[in-house]
Design a protein around this motif. Sequence first.
Motif, mmCIF file in Angstrom:
data_model
loop_
_atom_site.group_PDB
_atom_site.id
_atom_site.type_symbol
_atom_site.label_atom_id
_atom_site.label_comp_id
_atom_site.label_asym_id
_atom_site.label_seq_id
_atom_site.Cartn_x
_atom_site.Cartn_y
_atom_site.Cartn_z
ATOM 1 N N VAL A 170 33.793 -5.145 22.370
ATOM 2 C CA VAL A 170 33.400 -4.818 23.747
ATOM 3 C C VAL A 170 32.879 -6.080 24.427
ATOM 4 C CG1 VAL A 170 31.797 -3.460 25.153
ATOM 5 C CG2 VAL A 170 32.841 -2.442 23.108
ATOM 6 N N GLU A 171 33.404 -6.315 25.634
ATOM 7 C CA GLU A 171 32.911 -7.465 26.401
ATOM 8 C C GLU A 171 32.466 -6.992 27.781
ATOM 9 O OE1 GLU A 171 35.696 -11.133 25.770
ATOM 10 O OE2 GLU A 171 36.819 -9.303 25.322
ATOM 11 N N THR A 172 31.313 -7.463 28.195
ATOM 12 C CA THR A 172 30.785 -7.121 29.524
ATOM 13 C C THR A 172 30.702 -8.398 30.362
ATOM 14 O OG1 THR A 172 28.478 -7.527 28.970
ATOM 15 C CG2 THR A 172 29.371 -5.334 28.440
ATOM 16 N N ILE A 173 30.301 -8.233 31.593
ATOM 17 C CA ILE A 173 30.197 -9.385 32.496
ATOM 18 C C ILE A 173 29.245 -10.439 31.917
ATOM 19 C CG2 ILE A 173 28.338 -8.348 33.886
ATOM 20 C CD1 ILE A 173 31.147 -10.593 35.255
ATOM 21 N N GLU A 174 28.234 -9.971 31.195
ATOM 22 C CA GLU A 174 27.292 -10.930 30.614
ATOM 23 C C GLU A 174 28.004 -11.829 29.600
ATOM 24 O OE1 GLU A 174 26.708 -7.675 31.006
ATOM 25 O OE2 GLU A 174 24.725 -7.399 31.924
ATOM 26 N N GLY A 175 28.844 -11.218 28.759
ATOM 27 C CA GLY A 175 29.563 -11.985 27.748
ATOM 28 C C GLY A 175 30.618 -12.883 28.371
ATOM 29 N N LEU A 176 31.322 -12.358 29.353
ATOM 30 C CA LEU A 176 32.356 -13.152 30.006
ATOM 31 C C LEU A 176 31.740 -14.344 30.738
ATOM 32 C CD1 LEU A 176 34.586 -10.244 31.374
ATOM 33 C CD2 LEU A 176 35.087 -11.764 29.450
ATOM 34 N N THR A 177 30.527 -14.159 31.237
ATOM 35 C CA THR A 177 29.835 -15.273 31.900
ATOM 36 C C THR A 177 29.432 -16.326 30.868
ATOM 37 O OG1 THR A 177 28.989 -13.808 33.616
ATOM 38 C CG2 THR A 177 27.847 -15.891 33.326
ATOM 39 N N GLU A 178 28.848 -15.877 29.765
ATOM 40 C CA GLU A 178 28.378 -16.796 28.737
ATOM 41 C C GLU A 178 29.520 -17.627 28.159
ATOM 42 O OE1 GLU A 178 25.226 -17.568 27.526
ATOM 43 O OE2 GLU A 178 24.738 -16.537 29.395
ATOM 44 N N SER A 179 30.664 -16.983 27.951
ATOM 45 C CA SER A 179 31.788 -17.701 27.332
ATOM 46 C C SER A 179 32.435 -18.678 28.293
ATOM 47 C CB SER A 179 32.841 -16.687 26.854
ATOM 48 O OG SER A 179 33.550 -16.163 27.966
ATOM 49 N N GLY A 180 32.207 -18.490 29.589
ATOM 50 C CA GLY A 180 32.832 -19.380 30.572
ATOM 51 C C GLY A 180 34.273 -19.026 30.876
ATOM 52 N N GLU A 181 34.755 -17.937 30.288
ATOM 53 C CA GLU A 181 36.164 -17.593 30.438
ATOM 54 C C GLU A 181 36.583 -17.360 31.883
ATOM 55 O OE1 GLU A 181 37.442 -14.077 28.238
ATOM 56 O OE2 GLU A 181 39.072 -13.859 29.678
ATOM 57 N N ILE A 182 35.684 -16.777 32.673
ATOM 58 C CA ILE A 182 36.052 -16.467 34.064
ATOM 59 C C ILE A 182 35.217 -17.275 35.056
ATOM 60 C CG2 ILE A 182 36.894 -14.139 33.539
ATOM 61 C CD1 ILE A 182 34.180 -13.102 34.701
#
Lengths: 176, 792
Positions: free
Chosen positions: A75-87
């Motif tokens: 599961v990925e949320t906006i918090e994770g997507l932000t941390e990874s830098g993917e988006i």
Amino acid sequence: MENEQRIGFTLNGERVRARVAARQHLGDLLRLEFGLTGVHLGCEHGVCGACTIRVDGRAVRACLMLAVQADGAAVETIEGLTESGEIADLQDAFHRRNALQCGYCTPGMLVTAAELLAETPRPSREAIREAVGGNYCRCTGYHAIVDAIAATAETRIAATAEARVAASVEPAEAGR
Amino acid sequence: MSESGLSFLDRPNSYIGRSVPRPNARRLVEGRGTYVDDVAVQRLTHVAFLRSPLAHARIASLDTAAARAMPGVVAVVTGAELARVCTPWVGVLGHFKGLRSAPQHALAVDRVTWVGEPLCAVVAASRAEAEDALAVIAVEYEALPAVVDMETALDPATPPIHPDLGDNLAFERVLEVGDVDGAFRDAAAVVEETFRFGRHTGVCLEPRAILADWQAADGTLTVHHSFQAPHMMQDILCKHLSLPEGAVRVICRDVGGSFGIKVHIYPDEMATCALSLMLRRPVKFVADRLESFTSDIHCRDHRVTARMALSAEGDILAIDMDDLTGIGPYSVYPRTSAVEANQVVNLTGGPYRHQAYRARARVVLQNKAPTCQYRAVGHPIATMVAEGLLDLGAARLGLDPAAIRQRNVIPDDAYPCAGVSGIRFEQLSHQRALGTLLEMMDYGALRAEQAALRARGIHRGIGLATFVEITNPSAAFYGVGGARISSQDGCTLRLDPQGGVVAAVSITEQGQGTEGIIAQVVATATGVPLEQVRVVTGDTQATPYGGGTWASRGAGIGGEAAWQAGKALRANVTAAAGAILQASADALDIREGRIVDAATGAERMTLAELGRIVYFRPDTLPPGLQPEFMVTRHYVPKDYPFAFTNGVQASYLEVDVETGFVRLLKHWCVEDCGTVLNPLLVDEQIRGGIVQGIGGALFEHCLYDAEGQLLNGSMADYLVPMAGEMPDIAVAHVVSATASSEIGAKGAGEAGTAGAPAAVVNAINDALRPLNARVSRQPVTPEVILEALGTI
């Protein structure tokens, strides 16, 4: 008295466990147990798209999935997507273009847009409108959102082309 | 103009008019906003409300014993029990003569008056447990006759909802100006139409939410609220919970959309605060989507019968109209539910030169959800009536819709002047706006394309709508009527030691960019770089007192307060710097965070150095110098009751005459909000407003059956505009700055919604005209179009 189950899943790259009520939806679990308040609940019947998150690589409505169904999932949320830098580029484009006002639809909109761009590198404006057509935004009227997604697509294409040029040049130089 | 004779636009490093991104929006794209439901509080409880399933009924019995025994339940509270803590209210205002309503309780006591009215509260450890307990409350209702149809609400045979009032007429206004009967007698053409405006609602993506935390130990009530007007809420909580002003703090952090929905007093929100007092625990209420549909304020629900008299040349001679609107069982507190009808009377025909006008508006009570002020209050109705009639007149006289508007608008050189209803205009720009619009859309080419496609059986339409918008309201809006709603706003600025500025302002942020434009104004006025300005909003304990954000007032009123505060801070800073540098304060300026020689721009010292001296080494300051690096200024418009703005919109669309579906191809808007502080933000206000207007025109409708049951209380059934159906929208501006303030900004928040429905409906009728069909009922669904075509 509530029927509870133990589940384990990967949440933004971390292995987590939870005891969940059978009736609890995934959106509530992420917000209440894990403090991931970037998961916004707008209608809780699967229409508005505000709670859109990524499960096993696909954009899904957190309110339409029971928490127990997340057992074993990634599961990925906006918090994770932000941390990874993917988006990060998409987020920058939304900010620069003012493609958000109140920000309540934004996390879900970004997840949907990211999925579109992963599948369709250069979507037309119509295709963008179609793709985010399940994410309700009351503030912007959508025009700026379409602009921001289109701009991100163009930037990514330009970057890919540059990388390709660089890759094709290097062997030749190496051969000299 | 500033004291230097230069406008603020000429200041070095001006941020005014620049499309800078909102500094505070970054956290929102990372999902790090703090909406009410995100606030974490110890010992939090959750409330769910039992809501009436009937439109009108007496509560014969209410048995809560089983609910009290349910797991997790903290308390079950009835209307009578809550009334001991929270006093009822009546939504009337002194300047609406004759406006009547009845006392309304936070929880219904003996009688329920609409489907969705709360009558009992369950507080529990979780929302789910509170809802479980709701299910076992036993209520016996004795159904009463429901007043559903506003058309029969005033019939003698219809029982009054509130017997004490005698009938269901809440308010009536009649206005007659000039020789209306003479104008119709002498007219070359008279056109008439009955316009129907469906009831719709705001559908904020973040539902209404409130968290009330009563700390008995120190007697303070802290309220986190998804709301537009924190000081108003503070005042009303004090009044109805019998608390001193200083005991109540209202905090509005991120707000997930509001549009006028979140500026009213809601029974469930007042009940939540009262419950916190009763239980001495924090209590949270977040409306679910069904609750939003049945208990958020609704809007519109008007039927207007109107006619227009025209000369053979196409001059409007007079408008005569009758407006009937149903507002639900109570006039909403404290702004009242008479304002929309009143605005319809004030605004209809506002752009035009005619001198004769008759209007009657009647506001009736009914057993549906209460209606009140929602984005562009009254404007879409007034605009549709005049613009719809004008198109009918143009068609009757064989005139082009653009030409008849150019002929009738009040000329740009005629200002200041008054509209036919008496509304006062400082400076509008209808002619320039219309000219710009026609050029932008290439009107002539579009007409040619339309004609060519028509020959091929493709039915496209072009619709125009000229409008005026009320912005920057003074106390004339509510204050004069006795409502304790502030029309003045304030801004406090503090220069900090490192040279940054903290700005606390009483207007509020719901995403429109309030904090962004305040930062721009403050940065420009003080000379501090934009990124070193931190803006604080939405906290009654941290900002000056003010009205908040509504009626397109933030930039024009709050922005001017910030500008004046910025100038005052700059003067204080240059005075202190002058004393230290042994220079005249007038010879110094602040640019990009540095004290400079005003004439040459040469740096004399940084603000950080000045801050270091003033805050940490005041012992080294010249004797007698006490710098004041914190200043507050307030502002309220005084010379005009409202700053009217104007604009014009156009819609281009295609009607599928087989299915009745409308495809929006393009939309244009030219508007004049005076000084544009940030084009990026203003344009998106216009676009968002247009799409909200299109929602009302084509999709949105709160459907009730004959018994007063809401039929479509879900997002699957209530249609809102989604990206796939919306067009690209081109926006341009004409700038007529108001001379009422130095920054010259007027409002822009409602212009889009004001004009969009009329532009779209006129375009549909333009497409249907060769088929001798026309529509006048919103939302214009495929069914409405097929009915007009005689297909069904």
